[in-house]
Scaffold this active site. Structure first.
Site: not given
Ligand code: ZN
Ligand code: ZN
Length: 437
Positions: A261, A325, A397
């Site tokens: 993003d 992440y 996500y």
């Protein structure tokens, strides 16, 4: 085998074209082959004619008729006066003279003029022929035939290769020269240059690819300060700019192995990408120098740049890359040490059912994806914040994994803790190339 000499009655094929009907027999060129076949036939017919004249028996007209056809198709060696006087050589309906030296050289020179604009190593000729020629070819085809496209492409290819000192290459040419030898139309298809590597996005707030202004759709308006862009720059633009300058391409396309993003950084070993540069004039570029230029931006860095090919793009689109992440999580309620333990334990090899997040519903189909979280590392920062490292499948996500997206992602961190959590910051630390455990 049967040599179909009768075809010459209908079509006065020149030596080369007649030979092309039997091209797969014997290693010689089509002209030699065609002429040899005609010579043998003509000799046979002349001796037959003599026998008929001596004996007075047999059909002289029929023999003469076939000899006339051979003569009309270019066999000037037939000297008998009945034929020489009344007949003339006709234009071949298949090649219509496209192999004549002056014609083929003219086309080769025209192609070379166009090619001179470009740096390339390999090329291929794509020959286009009119419909009526193709129909004729289909009508007269033999099992041993070579198409006229093939022969023309090869012949003009040889001339271009020698004159320009380049290699013909049918599998992966830098440039395809499209030629219609009948109309003399020529154009180049300059194949893209592919550069692959990995990028790191060091700042938040820029998208991976160029986004059009949503008011003018790229035309430029007051809202976007006449830039046509929604964001002043992007990873794509920062990387592509020095490449476009160096290659003088006309356009580019950025293929990333997934995307982060706008507010997410891409750190660690970077995300694989392929930059496709359309119609480059220059193909040999200094990748190190370009990397330096990109890295000077302070926003994006590139690593491991190398030349790639079209297959790399396909590979990207099919390969789901696992990711690691880093997320900064904010919680409305107080976080306890037990909460942290619970997150770590519960998330080990955890299957997540994720319905398309609300925020991307406008561009993605609404369906439930099944993804896995393999491992989570977490530590508390203060009463309302903790940091997580998450190793999971590509396509999960993370913001929704944390928030739960009003129950659309389950289980989620909010659900596991029964406390409302949101993702405050997100970085991609690692895009894994292969199966990593
Ligand atoms: Zn011909
Ligand atoms: Zn605009």
């Amino acid at each position: 085998m049967e040599i179909n000499i009768e075809i010459l009655k209908k079509y006065p094929l020149c030596h080369r074209c007649f030979g092309r009907l039997y091209a797969k027999l014997l290693h010689t060129n089509n002209f030699e082959r065609g002429k040899a076949l005609k010579l043998v036939k003509a000799m046979e017919l002349e001796s037959l004619l003599k026998k008929i004249e001596e004996s007075g028996e047999g059909n002289k007209d029929e023999v003469l008729e076939l000899l006339k056809c051979l003569y009309r198709s270019g066999l000037k060696e037939i000297k008998i006066k009945e034929i020489k006087e009344g007949e003339k050589i006709e234009e071949c309906p298949w090649c219509r003279g496209i192999f004549e030296k002056s014609h083929i050289e003219e086309l080769a020179n025209k192609a070379i003029e166009l090619l001179k604009e470009y740096e390339f190593d390999t090329f291929m000729v794509g020959t286009h022929i009119p419909k009526e020629i193709k129909e004729l070819e289909e009508e007269i085809e033999t099992p041993y035939m070579e198409s006229i496209r093939q022969e023309f492409g090869r012949e003009i290819g040889k001339i271009i290769a020698v004159k320009m000192n380049k290699q013909p290459d049918k599998t992966n040419p830098d440039i395809v020269v499209h030629i219609n030898p009948y109309t003399k139309d020529i154009y180049l298809q300059v194949n893209p240059l592919f550069i692959k590597g990995r990028y790191r996005k060091l700042v938040r707030g820029i998208p991976q690819t160029h986004w059009h202004c949503r008011f003018c759709r790229g035309k430029g308006c007051e809202k976007c300060n006449f830039t046509g862009k929604r964001y002043p720059t992007s990873v794509e633009e920062i990387i592509a700019e020095p490449f476009m300058k160096a290659t003088k391409g006309t356009n580019e396309k950025f293929h990333g192995a997934g995307r982060e993003d706008i507010d997410v950084r891409m750190l660690g070993n970077g995300r694989p990408f392929v930059l496709e540069i359309k119609e480059p004039k220059i193909r040999k570029i200094d990748l190190n120098k370009i990397a330096e230029e990109v890295n000077k931006s302070g926003m994006v860095e590139v690593l491991n740049l190398e030349y790639g090919n079209r297959k790399d793009v396909v590979f990207f689109k099919n390969e789901p890359h696992k990711k690691t992440y880093r997320a900064l999580v904010e919680c409305e309620e107080k976080i306890t040490d037990e909460d942290i333990e619970k997150v770590i334990e519960t998330c080990e090899n955890l299957t997540i059912y994720q319905r398309t997040p609300k925020r991307v519903l406008h561009r993605r189909a609404d369906l439930t994806r099944i993804r896995k979280v393999y491992k989570v590392w977490a530590h508390k920062i203060d009463d309302n914040h903790f940091e997580m490292k998450i190793f999971c499948d590509g396509g999960l996500y993370i913001k929704e994994l944390i928030s739960g997206d009003d129950g659309r992602t389950s289980p989620s961190i909010s659900e596991i803790l029964n406390k409302k959590c949101i993702c405050k910051e997100l970085d991609v630390l690692e895009v894994h190339d292969e199966e990593t455990s």
